[in-house]
Design a protein around this motif. Structure first.
Motif, PDB file in Angstrom:
ATOM      1  N   GLU A 148      46.552  28.451  36.795  1.00 58.08           N
ATOM      2  CA  GLU A 148      46.918  27.042  36.631  1.00 58.08           C
ATOM      3  C   GLU A 148      47.266  26.411  37.975  1.00 58.08           C
ATOM      4  OE1 GLU A 148      46.471  24.022  35.564  1.00 58.08           O
ATOM      5  OE2 GLU A 148      46.532  25.014  33.608  1.00 58.08           O
ATOM      6  N   TYR A 149      47.156  25.095  37.991  1.00 59.61           N
ATOM      7  CA  TYR A 149      47.406  24.229  39.135  1.00 59.61           C
ATOM      8  C   TYR A 149      46.325  24.395  40.206  1.00 59.61           C
ATOM      9  CZ  TYR A 149      51.972  23.864  36.888  1.00 59.61           C
ATOM     10  OH  TYR A 149      52.981  23.673  35.981  1.00 59.61           O
ATOM     11  N   PRO A 150      45.140  23.793  39.977  1.00 62.93           N
ATOM     12  CA  PRO A 150      44.054  23.876  40.962  1.00 62.93           C
ATOM     13  C   PRO A 150      44.451  23.229  42.283  1.00 62.93           C
ATOM     14  CG  PRO A 150      43.545  22.293  39.217  1.00 62.93           C
ATOM     15  CD  PRO A 150      44.757  23.032  38.777  1.00 62.93           C
ATOM     16  N   LEU A 151      44.017  23.869  43.367  1.00 64.15           N
ATOM     17  CA  LEU A 151      44.385  23.441  44.714  1.00 64.15           C
ATOM     18  C   LEU A 151      43.234  22.802  45.479  1.00 64.15           C
ATOM     19  CD1 LEU A 151      46.391  26.652  45.702  1.00 64.15           C
ATOM     20  CD2 LEU A 151      47.356  24.442  45.027  1.00 64.15           C
ATOM     21  N   HIS A 183      37.009  21.884  43.731  1.00 67.04           N
ATOM     22  CA  HIS A 183      36.086  22.662  42.899  1.00 67.04           C
ATOM     23  C   HIS A 183      36.809  23.456  41.810  1.00 67.04           C
ATOM     24  CE1 HIS A 183      32.935  21.791  45.841  1.00 67.04           C
ATOM     25  NE2 HIS A 183      33.765  22.194  46.792  1.00 67.04           N
ATOM     26  N   SER A 184      38.125  23.412  41.788  1.00 65.86           N
ATOM     27  CA  SER A 184      38.933  24.191  40.836  1.00 65.86           C
ATOM     28  C   SER A 184      38.611  25.683  40.926  1.00 65.86           C
ATOM     29  CB  SER A 184      38.717  23.685  39.404  1.00 65.86           C
ATOM     30  OG  SER A 184      39.158  22.349  39.271  1.00 65.86           O
ATOM     31  N   LYS A 185      38.563  26.180  42.151  1.00 68.39           N
ATOM     32  CA  LYS A 185      38.316  27.600  42.388  1.00 68.39           C
ATOM     33  C   LYS A 185      39.555  28.319  42.913  1.00 68.39           C
ATOM     34  CE  LYS A 185      34.016  28.014  41.151  1.00 68.39           C
ATOM     35  NZ  LYS A 185      33.653  28.893  40.005  1.00 68.39           N
ATOM     36  N   GLU A 186      40.502  27.568  43.457  1.00 64.52           N
ATOM     37  CA  GLU A 186      41.748  28.150  43.956  1.00 64.52           C
ATOM     38  C   GLU A 186      42.910  27.580  43.146  1.00 64.52           C
ATOM     39  OE1 GLU A 186      42.237  27.707  48.143  1.00 64.52           O
ATOM     40  OE2 GLU A 186      40.112  28.063  48.566  1.00 64.52           O
ATOM     41  N   PHE A 187      43.862  28.460  42.790  1.00 64.20           N
ATOM     42  CA  PHE A 187      44.968  28.049  41.927  1.00 64.20           C
ATOM     43  C   PHE A 187      46.301  28.521  42.494  1.00 64.20           C
ATOM     44  CE2 PHE A 187      41.280  27.795  39.284  1.00 64.20           C
ATOM     45  CZ  PHE A 187      41.536  26.787  38.370  1.00 64.20           C
ATOM     46  N   LEU A 188      47.347  27.766  42.180  1.00 60.78           N
ATOM     47  CA  LEU A 188      48.686  28.115  42.658  1.00 60.78           C
ATOM     48  C   LEU A 188      49.167  29.422  42.043  1.00 60.78           C
ATOM     49  CD1 LEU A 188      51.081  27.074  44.387  1.00 60.78           C
ATOM     50  CD2 LEU A 188      51.998  26.056  42.294  1.00 60.78           C
ATOM     51  N   ILE A 189      48.882  29.627  40.756  1.00 64.14           N
ATOM     52  CA  ILE A 189      49.263  30.874  40.084  1.00 64.14           C
ATOM     53  C   ILE A 189      48.046  31.411  39.344  1.00 64.14           C
ATOM     54  CG2 ILE A 189      50.171  29.607  38.071  1.00 64.14           C
ATOM     55  CD1 ILE A 189      52.178  31.937  37.709  1.00 64.14           C
ATOM     56  N   GLN A 190      47.788  32.695  39.512  1.00 71.19           N
ATOM     57  CA  GLN A 190      46.615  33.310  38.905  1.00 71.19           C
ATOM     58  C   GLN A 190      46.932  33.813  37.501  1.00 71.19           C
ATOM     59  OE1 GLN A 190      45.427  36.286  41.749  1.00 71.19           O
ATOM     60  NE2 GLN A 190      44.693  34.773  43.227  1.00 71.19           N
ATOM     61  N   GLY A 191      45.882  34.162  36.779  1.00 72.09           N
ATOM     62  CA  GLY A 191      46.032  34.656  35.420  1.00 72.09           C
ATOM     63  C   GLY A 191      45.707  36.129  35.322  1.00 72.09           C
ATOM     64  N   GLY A 192      45.815  36.647  34.107  1.00 70.31           N
ATOM     65  CA  GLY A 192      45.503  38.055  33.928  1.00 70.31           C
ATOM     66  C   GLY A 192      45.525  38.469  32.470  1.00 70.31           C
ATOM     67  N   ILE A 193      44.995  39.655  32.225  1.00 76.76           N
ATOM     68  CA  ILE A 193      44.929  40.240  30.886  1.00 76.76           C
ATOM     69  C   ILE A 193      45.596  41.608  30.935  1.00 76.76           C
ATOM     70  CG2 ILE A 193      43.388  41.052  29.056  1.00 76.76           C
ATOM     71  CD1 ILE A 193      41.284  39.057  30.249  1.00 76.76           C
ATOM     72  N   PHE A 194      46.459  41.867  29.954  1.00 77.21           N
ATOM     73  CA  PHE A 194      47.154  43.148  29.832  1.00 77.21           C
ATOM     74  C   PHE A 194      46.839  43.735  28.462  1.00 77.21           C
ATOM     75  CE2 PHE A 194      49.459  40.525  32.758  1.00 77.21           C
ATOM     76  CZ  PHE A 194      49.992  41.373  33.718  1.00 77.21           C
ATOM     77  N   PHE A 195      46.538  45.028  28.418  1.00 84.75           N
ATOM     78  CA  PHE A 195      46.249  45.706  27.157  1.00 84.75           C
ATOM     79  C   PHE A 195      47.243  46.836  26.907  1.00 84.75           C
ATOM     80  CE2 PHE A 195      41.429  44.647  27.313  1.00 84.75           C
ATOM     81  CZ  PHE A 195      41.662  43.455  26.639  1.00 84.75           C
ATOM     82  N   ASN A 196      47.540  47.055  25.624  1.00 84.00           N
ATOM     83  CA  ASN A 196      48.267  48.246  25.165  1.00 84.00           C
ATOM     84  C   ASN A 196      49.626  48.430  25.832  1.00 84.00           C
ATOM     85  OD1 ASN A 196      45.949  48.864  23.608  1.00 84.00           O
ATOM     86  ND2 ASN A 196      45.019  49.870  25.383  1.00 84.00           N
ATOM     87  N   THR A 211      49.910  35.174  23.855  1.00 83.27           N
ATOM     88  CA  THR A 211      49.865  34.301  25.015  1.00 83.27           C
ATOM     89  C   THR A 211      51.162  33.509  25.077  1.00 83.27           C
ATOM     90  OG1 THR A 211      48.490  32.696  26.207  1.00 83.27           O
ATOM     91  CG2 THR A 211      48.739  32.368  23.818  1.00 83.27           C
ATOM     92  N   GLY A 212      51.481  32.981  26.245  1.00 79.21           N
ATOM     93  CA  GLY A 212      52.733  32.254  26.400  1.00 79.21           C
ATOM     94  C   GLY A 212      53.420  32.617  27.703  1.00 79.21           C
ATOM     95  N   PRO A 213      54.683  32.200  27.865  1.00 79.81           N
ATOM     96  CA  PRO A 213      55.394  32.437  29.124  1.00 79.81           C
ATOM     97  C   PRO A 213      55.476  33.896  29.551  1.00 79.81           C
ATOM     98  CG  PRO A 213      56.521  30.752  27.883  1.00 79.81           C
ATOM     99  CD  PRO A 213      55.438  31.285  26.980  1.00 79.81           C
ATOM    100  N   VAL A 214      55.622  34.837  28.606  1.00 81.59           N
ATOM    101  CA  VAL A 214      55.666  36.251  29.004  1.00 81.59           C
ATOM    102  C   VAL A 214      54.359  36.638  29.683  1.00 81.59           C
ATOM    103  CG1 VAL A 214      55.802  38.638  28.198  1.00 81.59           C
ATOM    104  CG2 VAL A 214      57.333  36.914  27.234  1.00 81.59           C
ATOM    105  N   ALA A 215      53.236  36.216  29.100  1.00 84.19           N
ATOM    106  CA  ALA A 215      51.931  36.527  29.691  1.00 84.19           C
ATOM    107  C   ALA A 215      51.816  35.924  31.085  1.00 84.19           C
ATOM    108  CB  ALA A 215      50.815  36.007  28.787  1.00 84.19           C
ATOM    109  N   GLN A 216      52.269  34.672  31.244  1.00 82.09           N
ATOM    110  CA  GLN A 216      52.116  34.031  32.547  1.00 82.09           C
ATOM    111  C   GLN A 216      53.018  34.655  33.608  1.00 82.09           C
ATOM    112  OE1 GLN A 216      53.305  29.885  33.323  1.00 82.09           O
ATOM    113  NE2 GLN A 216      51.333  29.594  34.331  1.00 82.09           N
TER     114      GLN A 216
END
Length: 560
Positions: free
Chosen positions: A287-290, A293-306, A377-382
């Protein structure tokens, strides 16, 4: 002997939600989450102009309105590969951050805190002791003895009137309430104070967006907020100064009141770091494109399993194929035709209501899955994504509060963990808002006055997706454009992920899963269920508090 408990509706949320649980020896053994209202806006959008979609889409909700406008406009820009000028990005980011501040304040104080604060106990409190407690926690002000006496006076007048409105159905005096009278009075006084500060954040959003809720300033390719420091009719020095003033006031409230109250609550209800564990899978988007082109962001995302503490997949931008291609929605237990799992671009929202039957179909909410996994999804994920991708602010906050409360990152998979993570996100949003206000002013001072890249919808066929990390989590709008009209539109919202019913494999969604093994102190007053459900900040659709002006029941709890 097992019992069946139905809470319908769950109040202090956005939308209409029913929760059913089976209880054996006062412990939850099974659960069903049922969204009780059909949305239908995706169907309304078919045949409409893509450039107008955002103004319809934000009517999904009367509270989290800005987020749907942002995700919708991004879906069109993604489909057409549209660039957004820096000023347009900064103004959008500023609105996003300030909206998040307002949203999190409202959630903690006005939607969730009353599960933990016994208002009736406030009248027994000693105002002098409450003042000493408050001043030991913060120098915010408004914590004098007379201030707390006035709060008690207001509360007594309210109680004596007999017109309790939304407070009539509270579980006051419940044996699971643990705060002292003075702690209850302190937090209730902040409940009242928070009404003013959430308003300040909403006003700041409206300065840019034209109004709030339902902002009016988006266009494909940027914003319609004209920027001219010397023009009284545009966003100028005076307007920017007003935003900075309100932003500073709300930031101070978050730092000196909200976070201190949250730590107090977490310390007194420490056992709730071990209650309400969900599926253990998480997803958050950048979130928060810098850049334009919306290719760089202030905070990155991710996926967590198990339940892994190490990140499974980093999401660097919104064009991540692994992210886009592995989302499906199942309607096996939802009131729609086409029960098979479908990607949102191929999805449909064709309703088929067949009555409530938890062995068949029992909700209007579909079951989103990522690689066939239920996911929260939500604040814990972020905050976990921010922590594991090296965001310095998020890492510093988590490490500090982990040390303060003697917890580790595994404890965020809990009812209290979700509340705490939302507080971090409120602080991060305040820092972010100030950052983008400064960036906007610097960019304008450098001579850049562009705020939009005017874009016509071309002929042809296009597909796009707009992602946004909203206050409640990952939001995605999928659009299919054909001959300058919307051919198909599907929104997969955070509460669709979290309030998900079972899927075609019988796997529970996060709400349902997190209620299993919850111990109830009083089955006729299932406060513990509400604590966990409210920790997600449910937003089932647009709604306000349900109030019966004739004094009738607004919530029915059936124990069978």
């Amino acid at each position: 002997m097992s019992k069946k408990i139905t809470i319908d509706p769950v109040t202090r949320i956005e939308g209409h939600l029913r929760i059913d649980v089976e209880v054996d020896n006062d412990r939850v053994t099974n659960a069903w989450s049922s969204a009780q209202m059909f949305r239908g806006i995706e169907t309304i959008l078919k045949g409409k102009r893509p450039e107008d979609a955002w103004s319809y889409a934000q009517r999904f909700c009367g509270v989290c309105t800005t987020v749907h406008a942002i995700a919708s406009i991004r879906s069109v820009e993604n489909a057409l590969n549209v660039q957004v000028p820096l000023n347009g990005q900064y103004l959008r980011n500023l609105m996003i951050a300030m909206h998040s501040m307002q949203d999190h304040i409202v959630h903690f104080y006005h939607l969730s805190a009353l599960d933990w604060v016994d208002i009736t106990s406030c009248l027994k409190a000693d105002p002098k002791k409450t003042s000493l407690l408050a001043e030991s926690m913060s120098d915010f002000g408004g914590h004098g003895v007379d201030d707390f006496k006035n709060v008690q006076k207001k509360l007594k007048h309210f109680v004596d009137s007999g017109r309790l409105g939304i407070f009539a159905s509270g579980y006051w005096g419940h044996q699971a309430m643990k705060l002292s009278p003075e702690e209850n009075l302190l937090l209730f006084s902040h409940y009242l104070t928070a009404l003013d500060y959430q308003k300040k954040a909403a006003q700041a959003v409206a300065v840019i967006g034209g109004k709030n809720p339902h902002i009016q300033n988006l266009v494909v390719g940027g914003v319609a907020t004209a920027v001219n420091m010397d023009n009284m009719a545009t966003l100028n020095v005076e307007r920017l100064s007003l935003i900075r003033k309100k932003l500073g006031e709300v930031k101070k409230f978050i730092d000196k009141v909200y976070m201190n109250d949250l730590v107090l609550l977490a310390d007194r209800y420490r056992e709730w770091f071990d209650i309400g564990q969900s599926v253990g899978n998480y997803i958050a988007v950048p979130e928060y494109p810098l850049d334009i082109h919306s290719k760089e962001f202030l905070i990155q995302g991710g996926i967590f399993f198990n339940g892994e503490q190490n990140i499974h997949h980093k999401i660097l931008d919104h064009s991540d194929d692994y992210l886009i291609n592995n989302i499906t929605e199942s309607s096996e237990f939802a009131w729609y035709n086409n029960p098979a799992p479908l990607h949102p671009w191929e999805g449909s929202s064709d309703p088929r209501f067949t009555g409530y039957d938890h062995d068949s179909k029992y909700t209007w909410c579909k079951a989103p899955r990522f690689k066939e996994k239920a996911i929260e999804t939500g604040p814990v994920a972020q905050i976990l994504a921010g922590y594991h991708t090296g965001n310095e602010f998020i890492k510093r906050e988590i490490d500090f509060y982990n040390s303060t409360l003697s917890i580790d990152n595994s404890k965020y998979n809990s009812t209290m963990g979700r509340l705490l993570a939302r507080g971090y996100r409120a602080k991060f949003s305040a820092e972010t808002a100030e950052y983008f206000l400064d960036k906007l002013i610097e960019n304008i001072a450098a001579g850049d006055s562009d705020y939009a890249n005017p874009t016509e919808i071309p002929s042809g066929e296009y597909k796009g997706v707009g992602f946004h990390e909203a206050p409640r989590g990952m939001l995605s709008h999928f659009i299919h454009i054909k001959n300058k009209k919307i051919e198909n539109y599907q929104a997969v919202v955070p509460s669709t992920w979290n309030a998900s019913p079972r899927d075609e494999n019988g796997v529970m969604g996060p709400y349902e899963n997190s209620l299993i093994n919850t111990q109830l102190a009083e089955t006729e007053k299932p406060l513990e269920i509400l604590r966990t459900i409210h920790s997600y900040d449910p937003c089932i659709a647009c709604a306000v508090h349900a109030v019966d002006p004739d004094g009738g029941d607004i919530v029915k709890v059936k124990v069978l």
